[in-house]
Design an enzyme around this catalytic site. Structure first.
Site, PDB file in Angstrom:
ATOM      1  N   CYS A  59       0.841  -1.195   0.000  1.00  0.00           N
ATOM      2  CA  CYS A  59       0.000   0.000   0.000  1.00  0.00           C
ATOM      3  C   CYS A  59       0.879   1.248   0.000  1.00  0.00           C
ATOM      4  CB  CYS A  59      -0.903  -0.008   1.240  1.00  0.00           C
ATOM      5  SG  CYS A  59      -2.001   1.439   1.319  1.00  0.00           S
ATOM      6  N   CYS A  63       0.674   4.853   6.891  1.00  0.00           N
ATOM      7  CA  CYS A  63       0.081   4.687   8.222  1.00  0.00           C
ATOM      8  C   CYS A  63       1.059   3.924   9.116  1.00  0.00           C
ATOM      9  CB  CYS A  63      -1.238   3.922   8.132  1.00  0.00           C
ATOM     10  SG  CYS A  63      -2.378   4.576   6.876  1.00  0.00           S
ATOM     11  N   CYS A  66       0.508   0.164  10.261  1.00  0.00           N
ATOM     12  CA  CYS A  66       0.014  -0.831   9.308  1.00  0.00           C
ATOM     13  C   CYS A  66       1.121  -1.678   8.679  1.00  0.00           C
ATOM     14  CB  CYS A  66      -0.779  -0.132   8.201  1.00  0.00           C
ATOM     15  SG  CYS A  66      -1.587  -1.328   7.107  1.00  0.00           S
ATOM     16  N   CYS A 103     -16.874  -8.711   5.231  1.00  0.00           N
ATOM     17  CA  CYS A 103     -16.131  -7.478   4.979  1.00  0.00           C
ATOM     18  C   CYS A 103     -14.900  -7.784   4.134  1.00  0.00           C
ATOM     19  CB  CYS A 103     -15.721  -6.836   6.301  1.00  0.00           C
ATOM     20  SG  CYS A 103     -17.096  -6.558   7.429  1.00  0.00           S
ATOM     21  N   CYS A 134     -19.600  -5.456   3.281  1.00  0.00           N
ATOM     22  CA  CYS A 134     -18.842  -4.289   3.715  1.00  0.00           C
ATOM     23  C   CYS A 134     -17.514  -4.303   2.973  1.00  0.00           C
ATOM     24  CB  CYS A 134     -18.615  -4.336   5.229  1.00  0.00           C
ATOM     25  SG  CYS A 134     -17.630  -2.955   5.876  1.00  0.00           S
ATOM     26  N   CYS A 194     -19.160   2.559   8.372  1.00  0.00           N
ATOM     27  CA  CYS A 194     -18.400   1.881   9.416  1.00  0.00           C
ATOM     28  C   CYS A 194     -17.126   2.705   9.605  1.00  0.00           C
ATOM     29  CB  CYS A 194     -18.072   0.458   8.977  1.00  0.00           C
ATOM     30  SG  CYS A 194     -17.003  -0.437  10.130  1.00  0.00           S
ATOM     31  N   ARG A 266     -17.959  -1.981  17.684  1.00  0.00           N
ATOM     32  CA  ARG A 266     -17.270  -3.235  17.378  1.00  0.00           C
ATOM     33  C   ARG A 266     -15.984  -3.382  18.177  1.00  0.00           C
ATOM     34  NH1 ARG A 266     -16.661  -3.994  11.450  1.00  0.00           N
ATOM     35  NH2 ARG A 266     -18.685  -5.012  11.640  1.00  0.00           N
TER      36      ARG A 266
END
Length: 351
Positions: A59, A63, A66, A103, A134, A194, A266
């Protein structure tokens, strides 16, 4: 939701008010959260979702938490977009173990025009299995958002992660404003939101309160609010952060429940490190949704049978959806898999 109930939901929380919630005696806070929870939900039902990484690693975002970021060397094996057929098979397995929502997450800054047809086919196929859908695909433009909505996507996940003030310490490749813009596109398209955040990244109490204020003060509360505990992965800049105090984590869930009384809160990443007693407290504090299965994108998650054993001991049952007879669903699953196998949109990830 009735107009009267909607009018009673608050969207004007202040930092002073929210910090006062956090600073209540622990028992008082949990009692207040459980009271709110029971006013809006069955206290002994938990919504169960399964999460699948449909495209892993490389990616371009930075972040700091991550392992999928291409900026860090975490030893994660990169994978291309999964074949539609494999996604549908995983969704059928998720349904078989009791999940009601499937998801799908892709490690992208934003989906490409090349990949969108396959993503849309995944949504349509999973819907045919009788599951809620999702996705989390990164930043969306208006056209992509509407295409996902037209395909039948129920929820779009796009976390804010932390407060606006602390955000720049964690991510520099996407602005907070861009995240809020994507959430606005999702809401305008008619899909459900979400969105939540992560604890344990070095943030302050003000930052935790600030995250919840951003979510609760949206024009409509997110239908699902995942609260994650940082999973520290070697090779990421946050690998050596201090552990979150378990009581502080439970406080976060309780305050989220009070501020967003009709949202599913959640209990998300980090559950592998939580003992049964901490998870039981989380449910008492108002958490009523979990990810279910052995893996949460690229990190471990408690095995499904362990979750069901804990549910049985606590007297909790998975939240149900209105469904057709099992035979009808089985026929739908088989038909959807056959259709995908023959589809021209079948995607060979090995190419």
């Amino acid at each position: 939701m009735s107009a009267t109930t909607a009018a009673n939901l608050r969207h004007d929380w202040t930092l002073t008010e929210v910090k006062a919630l956090f600073e209540q005696p622990f028992n008082d806070l949990l009692f207040a959260a459980q009271t709110v929870h029971r006013a809006h939900f069955d206290a002994n039902r938990v919504q169960v979702s399964t999460l699948l990484s449909i495209k892993t690693g490389a990616c371009p975002e930075d972040c700091k938490y991550c392992p999928q970021s291409g900026h860090y060397n975490t030893g994660l094996e990169k994978e291309k977009l999964l074949e539609v057929q494999k996604v549908l098979e995983a969704a059928a397995e998720a349904k078989a173990i009791g999940s009601t929502r499937f998801c799908m997450g892709a490690a992208w800054k934003h989906p490409s025009a090349k990949d969108m047809p396959y993503v849309l086919q995944m949504v349509e196929g999973v819907k045919k299995l009788g599951l809620e859908t999702c996705m989390t695909l990164g930043k969306l433009d208006k056209e992509q958002t509407q295409a996902l909505a037209d395909a039948g996507l129920d929820y779009y996940n796009h976390n804010l992660d932390t407060s606006p003030e602390f955000y720049g310490n964690i991510i520099t490749t996407r602005t907070y404003g861009e995240r809020l813009e994507t959430l606005a596109y999702v809401r305008d398209s008619g899909m459900k939101i979400c969105s939540g955040g992560i604890l344990g990244m070095g943030e302050s109490l003000d930052d935790r309160a600030g995250l919840l204020i951003q979510l609760a003060n949206l024009p409509e509360h997110p239908e699902s609010v995942p609260i994650n505990m940082l999973v520290k992965v070697k090779g990421t800049p946050l690998a050596d952060e201090q552990d979150v105090d378990p009581f502080d984590f439970i406080r976060m869930l309780a305050v989220a429940r009070i501020m967003m009384p009709q949202s599913h809160v959640r209990l998300s990443a980090g559950r592998e490190a939580m003992n049964e007693q901490m998870q039981a407290l989380a449910f008492f504090a108002g958490a009523n949704s979990i990810f279910y299965g052995e893996k949460l994108l690229t990190t471990a998650n408690p095995q499904a049978n362990k979750d069901m054993e804990l549910f049985a001991r606590l007297g909790i049952k998975p939240e149900e959806r209105e469904e057709h007879a099992d035979e009808v669903h089985q026929a739908a699953i088989e038909q959807a898999l056959v259709e995908q196998r023959d589809s021209k949109l079948f995607y060979n990830a090995a190419v």
